[in-house]
Design an enzyme around this catalytic site. Structure first.
Site, PDB file in Angstrom:
ATOM      1  CE  LYS A  22      -1.691   1.529   4.029  1.00 25.16           C
ATOM      2  NZ  LYS A  22      -1.381   2.940   4.349  1.00 25.16           N
ATOM      3  CG  ASN A  23       2.288   2.709   3.490  1.00 25.19           C
ATOM      4  OD1 ASN A  23       1.141   3.024   3.178  1.00 25.19           O
ATOM      5  ND2 ASN A  23       2.661   2.504   4.734  1.00 25.19           N
ATOM      6  CB  CYS A 124      -3.935  11.078  11.893  1.00 22.05           C
ATOM      7  SG  CYS A 124      -3.446   9.380  12.042  1.00 22.05           S
ATOM      8  NE  ARG A 129       0.725  10.158  10.350  1.00 22.68           N
ATOM      9  CZ  ARG A 129       0.246   9.195   9.564  1.00 22.68           C
ATOM     10  NH1 ARG A 129      -0.952   8.685   9.802  1.00 22.68           N
ATOM     11  NH2 ARG A 129       0.927   8.783   8.510  1.00 22.68           N
ATOM     12  NE  ARG A 405      -7.364   4.426   5.467  1.00 23.08           N
ATOM     13  CZ  ARG A 405      -6.689   5.393   6.097  1.00 23.08           C
ATOM     14  NH1 ARG A 405      -7.047   5.779   7.291  1.00 23.08           N
ATOM     15  NH2 ARG A 405      -5.660   5.965   5.521  1.00 23.08           N
TER      16      ARG A 405
HETATM   17  C1  EPZ Z   1       4.450   6.887   6.393  1.00 21.45           C
HETATM   18  O1  EPZ Z   1       3.703   7.923   6.987  1.00 21.45           O
HETATM   19  C2  EPZ Z   1       3.504   5.709   6.250  1.00 21.45           C
HETATM   20  N1  EPZ Z   1       2.396   6.074   5.356  1.00 21.45           N
HETATM   21  C3  EPZ Z   1       2.973   5.307   7.630  1.00 21.45           C
HETATM   22  O2  EPZ Z   1       2.146   4.166   7.461  1.00 21.45           O
HETATM   23  C4  EPZ Z   1       4.163   4.932   8.508  1.00 21.45           C
HETATM   24  O3  EPZ Z   1       3.705   4.626   9.803  1.00 21.45           O
HETATM   25  C5  EPZ Z   1       5.144   6.111   8.578  1.00 21.45           C
HETATM   26  O4  EPZ Z   1       5.542   6.498   7.247  1.00 21.45           O
HETATM   27  C6  EPZ Z   1       6.394   5.781   9.365  1.00 21.45           C
HETATM   28  O5  EPZ Z   1       7.035   4.686   8.791  1.00 21.45           O
HETATM   29  C7  EPZ Z   1       2.612   6.074   4.020  1.00 21.45           C
HETATM   30  O6  EPZ Z   1       3.702   5.801   3.542  1.00 21.45           O
HETATM   31  C8  EPZ Z   1       1.450   6.433   3.151  1.00 21.45           C
HETATM   32  P1  EPZ Z   1       6.572  10.121   8.544  1.00 21.45           P
HETATM   33  P2  EPZ Z   1       4.319   9.418   7.030  1.00 21.45           P
HETATM   34  O7  EPZ Z   1       6.507  11.423   7.803  1.00 21.45           O
HETATM   35  O8  EPZ Z   1       5.200   9.645   5.875  1.00 21.45           O
HETATM   36  C9  EPZ Z   1       6.945  13.416  11.945  1.00 21.45           C
HETATM   37  C10 EPZ Z   1       0.245   2.854   7.761  1.00 21.45           C
HETATM   38  O9  EPZ Z   1      -0.218   2.306   8.762  1.00 21.45           O
HETATM   39  N2  EPZ Z   1       6.786  14.407  10.859  1.00 21.45           N
HETATM   40  O10 EPZ Z   1       7.690   9.187   8.235  1.00 21.45           O
HETATM   41  O11 EPZ Z   1       3.193  10.350   7.269  1.00 21.45           O
HETATM   42  C11 EPZ Z   1       5.691  12.594  12.159  1.00 21.45           C
HETATM   43  O12 EPZ Z   1       4.790  13.273  13.012  1.00 21.45           O
HETATM   44  C12 EPZ Z   1       0.763   4.266   7.849  1.00 21.45           C
HETATM   45  O13 EPZ Z   1       0.362   2.329   6.624  1.00 21.45           O
HETATM   46  C13 EPZ Z   1       6.856  15.762  11.164  1.00 21.45           C
HETATM   47  O14 EPZ Z   1       7.046  16.137  12.314  1.00 21.45           O
HETATM   48  O15 EPZ Z   1       5.206   9.353   8.350  1.00 21.45           O
HETATM   49  C14 EPZ Z   1       6.221  11.327  12.766  1.00 21.45           C
HETATM   50  O16 EPZ Z   1       6.407  11.540  14.154  1.00 21.45           O
HETATM   51  C15 EPZ Z   1       0.554   4.845   9.230  1.00 21.45           C
HETATM   52  N3  EPZ Z   1       6.712  16.670  10.159  1.00 21.45           N
HETATM   53  C16 EPZ Z   1       7.596  11.162  12.109  1.00 21.45           C
HETATM   54  O17 EPZ Z   1       7.916  12.452  11.562  1.00 21.45           O
HETATM   55  C17 EPZ Z   1       6.502  16.295   8.860  1.00 21.45           C
HETATM   56  O18 EPZ Z   1       6.388  17.172   7.974  1.00 21.45           O
HETATM   57  C18 EPZ Z   1       7.621  10.152  10.967  1.00 21.45           C
HETATM   58  O19 EPZ Z   1       6.526  10.446  10.115  1.00 21.45           O
HETATM   59  C19 EPZ Z   1       6.433  14.901   8.561  1.00 21.45           C
HETATM   60  C20 EPZ Z   1       6.583  13.981   9.581  1.00 21.45           C
END
Ligand code: EPZ
Length: 428
Positions: A22-23, A124, A129, A405
């Site tokens: 999915k990701n 969320c 996030r 999802r």
């Molecule tokens: C991706 O989300 C995945 N989703 C998530 O999968 C996964 O849990 C996550 O990466 C971590 O591996 C998709 O790929 C569609 P991040 P993403 O940006 O990119 C902080 C699932 O269950 N952050 O790597 O949104 C954030 O709050 C989903 O399939 C900021 O602070 O996650 C988090 O603490 C859930 N500012 C950390 O970084 C930003 O601009 C990592 O988030 C972006 C992120």
């Protein structure tokens, strides 16, 4: 709303096909915006989130063909996408609030059309996030970005210019947005502290097939040399390591013996290591991975980390497994601030878990008992299904739209391996 009913206690045995990730599929779909050529994707999973992303792309003018003929080099479900002419640059709130990954159209849309208006995703269940790192990265490429009425309004009327992007925190979709935008920027872009997830690598490989120049794929330092245009490409979506890890834990929690068809060992190294120390072996076969217990199930400590560390998306599933292990397990969630919502539901099934800030101490119990439980987010809901597979008696999992999802035909795949599981359709 549909629900899923499980009668636990059956060891899962047999072969289970692993779907496309999915990701990986979500950013790959968005990548079609970068070219007027046709992007053909194989092994696309049939999931609610894929439908949502397809609807969003359709609103932007992308012609989408589903279940087309599989050309040379791709298998499984084929999706063709052609963004010959874009009819809009807005990702509306009503779609983005359903799926945060809609943010993935921001980078490619801005790079292709010189403008993008994407609703801020909002909070969320698993955490606030924010998307501040996405915005800062695109500003480094020359984008003018304002936040108006809950929308990110990004403009680059003269196109984007390469630059150095340093991510203070590893962000998967932030890296993906920056990388996609950089492929059409003038000059060279360096992304420092880039995410290294296999899904990020899969996107990079697809962009290269579309004519992009990307060096350092798989490392935390990416160098992208911008091109005038990208072109038609064909790409097979990488297997879903999170689905594979989830089913590995389903085999382990039921003391079963399963073969995960299509799973790649190299994408699950940290999971294999942790499960081995818990008494679960994962070995390569000609078609994928075989999973079974070796000598009992033992509590182990787990800390989630960016790839190649233990994935946060398998934390809830690992916790369910540790609920029935011998001994204790300390599970620490370092990526998201609120990803223990499965804990109260597991407790209702008899689990012994105490949470201290970002850590949960799990004391294994001999057996869980089935109960009606509530799904809250995608991965928490599947962890409750795993607990139900091992529990004595019946578990009813409500609000399973979360499951749909991220997991393709979950109950069918598990039932084919001996689980007593069925979907209860909601009264119309
Ligand atoms: C991706 O989300 C995945 N989703 C998530 O999968 C996964 O849990 C996550 O990466 C971590 O591996 C998709 O790929 C569609 P991040 P993403 O940006 O990119 C902080 C699932 O269950 N952050 O790597 O949104 C954030 O709050 C989903 O399939 C900021 O602070 O996650 C988090 O603490 C859930 N500012 C950390 O970084 C930003 O601009 C990592 O988030 C972006 C992120």
């Amino acid at each position: 709303m549909d629900s899923i009913r499980i009668r636990g206690g059956q060891p899962l045995k047999g072969r289970i096909p692993i779907s496309g990730a999915k990701n990986a599929a979500l950013p790959l779909l968005a990548a079609c915006l970068l070219t007027e050529g046709t992007l053909t994707l194989g092994n696309v999973p049939h999931l609610a989130d894929i439908v949502t992303m397809s609807n969003l792309l359709g609103q932007l003018g992308v012609e989408i063909g589903l279940n087309g003929r599989a050309p040379q080099g791709v298998t499984g479900r084929v999706v063709t996408l052609k963004a010959a002419t874009l009819t809009g640059v807005i990702a509306p709130y009503e779609l983005v609030r359903k799926m945060r990954a809609s943010i993935l159209v921001l980078g490619p849309l801005l790079a292709r059309a010189g403008e993008a208006k994407v609703s801020l995703p909002g909070g969320c269940a698993i955490g606030s996030r924010p998307v501040d790192l996405h915005i800062a990265a695109l500003q480094k490429l020359g984008a003018e970005i304002t936040l108006d009425n809950g929308y990110i309004h990004a403009r680059a009327p003269k196109g984007l210019t390469g630059g150095e992007i340093i991510f203070p925190t590893v962000t998967v979709t932030g890296t993906e947005n920056a990388m996609m935008a950089a492929t059409l920027a003038k000059g060279e872009t360096t992304i420092v502290n880039a995410a290294r997830e296999p899904e990020v690598m899969d996107l990079a490989h697809c962009l290269v097939a579309m004519g992009a120049q990307i060096d350092g794929i798989g490392s935390d330092r990416l160098r992208i040399t911008g091109k005038e245009k990208l072109h038609t490409a064909i790409h097979q979506v990488v297997p879903d390591r999170i689905e594979a890890g989830t089913f590995a834990m389903a085999a382990a929690i039921t003391n079963g013996d399963m073969e995960l068809i299509g799973a790649k060992l190299e994408h699950l190294n940290s999971v294999v290591t942790i499960l081995a120390s818990a008494g679960v072996s994962m070995t390569e076969t000609a078609d994928g991975l075989r999973v079974r217990r070796t000598n009992g199930l033992h509590g182990v400590d787990v800390m989630t980390e960016p790839y190649p560390g233990f994935p946060t998306d398998l934390q809830a599933q690992m916790m369910a497994l540790m609920c029935v292990a011998q001994g204790a397990s300390m599970i620490t969630e370092t990526i998201f601030e609120n990803r223990f919502m499965h804990v109260p539901e597991l407790r209702r099934m008899g689990a012994h878990i105490t949470v201290h800030n970002a850590s949960a101490l799990v004391r294994g119990v001999p057996v869980l008992t089935g109960a009606p439980v509530m799904a809250t987010d995608l991965r928490a809901s599947v962890s409750l299904a795993l607990a139900g597979l091992a529990a004595q008696g019946e578990t009813t999992l409500n609000r399973i739209y979360h499951l749909d999802r991220g997991y393709e035909r979950l109950e069918e795949k598990l039932a084919a391996c001996g689980a007593e599981i069925e979907r209860i359709k909601a009264a119309a």
